[in-house]
Design an enzyme around this catalytic site. Structure first.
Site, short mmCIF file in Angstrom:
data_model
loop_
_atom_site.label_atom_id
_atom_site.label_comp_id
_atom_site.label_asym_id
_atom_site.label_seq_id
_atom_site.Cartn_x
_atom_site.Cartn_y
_atom_site.Cartn_z
N THR A 156 39.78 -34.99 40.69
CA THR A 156 38.35 -34.87 40.41
C THR A 156 37.85 -33.88 39.54
OG1 THR A 156 37.85 -33.41 42.71
CG2 THR A 156 37.89 -36.08 42.95
N LYS A 178 45.55 -32.13 45.14
CA LYS A 178 44.40 -32.00 44.38
C LYS A 178 43.70 -30.89 45.18
CE LYS A 178 40.52 -33.70 44.57
NZ LYS A 178 39.50 -33.10 45.12
N THR A 189 38.02 -29.24 50.09
CA THR A 189 38.09 -30.76 49.49
C THR A 189 39.74 -30.67 48.84
OG1 THR A 189 35.97 -30.31 49.13
CG2 THR A 189 37.02 -32.07 47.85
N GLU A 268 37.34 -24.34 40.77
CA GLU A 268 36.28 -24.47 39.92
C GLU A 268 35.71 -23.20 39.29
OE1 GLU A 268 33.39 -26.92 42.06
OE2 GLU A 268 34.58 -28.74 41.76
#
Length: 308
Positions: A156, A178, A189, A268
């Site tokens: 993603t 991932k 996640t 991130e």
């Protein structure tokens, strides 16, 4: 053991995939033109094990995946990215059931032998028309190997695919993963899938996987937020025969740790990878609590980011 990385030794990895695993990875246009759908199929029903998110507000695929892997058998992983089937109510559940039913008919396998996963933005229904079209003629698109494309298709906000491979005797173990955000506590996640042609009993596989996850994915923290879709699963189809169980356990644990570090490194906005080693603790749980309190501290993160 030597663990090879896709980014470091792509040619070796492509030449040494485990026997009896077939994949198809596609761009269905869920968000953009990048790969967003992958199916990983074992040539025969495989012994399997899995661990899932501890969130009570889990995604629609999670209860179905738990049910399907409960007997220790799977033959297929089916994953879509870009849109997560989360906070989608009864329609989301119906969509998961339809997806695995369609895949099962295409591949001539049982729907209960499929573990479904979905990752991406939550709160939106899956674009079922695009997914239905993507599943058509799936069998004709399956090819042996191709796990490097599967590693891309599950991404993603990841900036690069994460794939590791190692040899254990005559067998091969491959792991893909991932994860960039909503990482902690425990799995977040985060999706990770392992396939091997080693012969490992299901109950042994579950024990080994749980121990590996507790030392790797359950130790990661990026932003202290919990996700709804975490899944770590493994299929072992036995086509390469028996292996040394201790060596397999050590390899799976080491590979899981490597993948967990890659997830943290690719978090991130992350610019640093921080590792904490705790010595002298009275137990693993105490050491974990101390380690997590350090890596979750905004003050520590700020200092490390500022190089103070």
């Amino acid at each position: 053991m030597k663990i090879e990385s896709l980014l470091e030794n792509k040619s070796y990895i492509l030449e040494n995939m485990p026997k009896g695993f077939y994949t198809s990875s596609k761009s269905l246009g869920i968000k953009d033109a990048t790969l967003d759908f992958t199916v990983i199929l074992s040539a025969k029903p495989a012994n399997a094990a899995a661990m899932f998110t501890q969130s009570r507000f889990c995604g629609a695929p999670i209860p179905i995946g738990k049910k399907n892997v409960a007997n220790g058998k799977l033959q297929c992983f089916a994953i879509n990215s870009k849109t997560a089937n989360v906070a989608t109510g009864d329609e989301g559940i119906k969509n998961v059931i339809e997806i695995i039913d369609l895949i099962a008919m295409e591949l001539n396998i049982f729907p209960e032998d499929i573990l479904p996963s979905s990752t991406g933005v939550i709160g939106h229904q899956l674009p079922m028309n695009k997914i239905r079209e993507g599943i058509k003629n799936l069998k004709g698109n399956m090819a042996e190997g191709g796990l490097e494309k599967s590693a891309e298709a599950i991404m993603t906000t990841d900036t690069y695919p994460k794939l590791k491979l190692c040899k254990i005797g005559n067998a091969t173990l491959v792991g893909i993963a991932k994860g960039s955000g909503m990482i902690e506590p425990n799995m977040a996640t985060m999706l990770a899938y392992f396939v091997t042609d080693a012969e490992i009993p299901s109950n042994t596989l579950q024990t080994i996987l749980k121990e590996a996850v507790n030392q790797s994915f359950n130790m990661v923290s990026v932003d202290t937020d919990t996700s709804t879709s975490d899944t770590v699963a493994i299929m072992a189809n036995g086509l390469a025969g028996n292996v040394d169980l201790q060596e397999f356990k050590d390899s799976l644990t080491a590979m899981s740790i490597d993948l967990a570090k890659e997830i943290a490194r690719d978090g991130e906005g992350a610019t640093k990878l921080l590792e904490v080693t705790v010595d002298g603790a009275s137990s693993f749980l105490q050491a974990k609590k101390i380690g997590k309190s350090i890596v979750n501290s905004p003050l520590v993160k700020t200092a490390v980011f500022g190089k103070e």
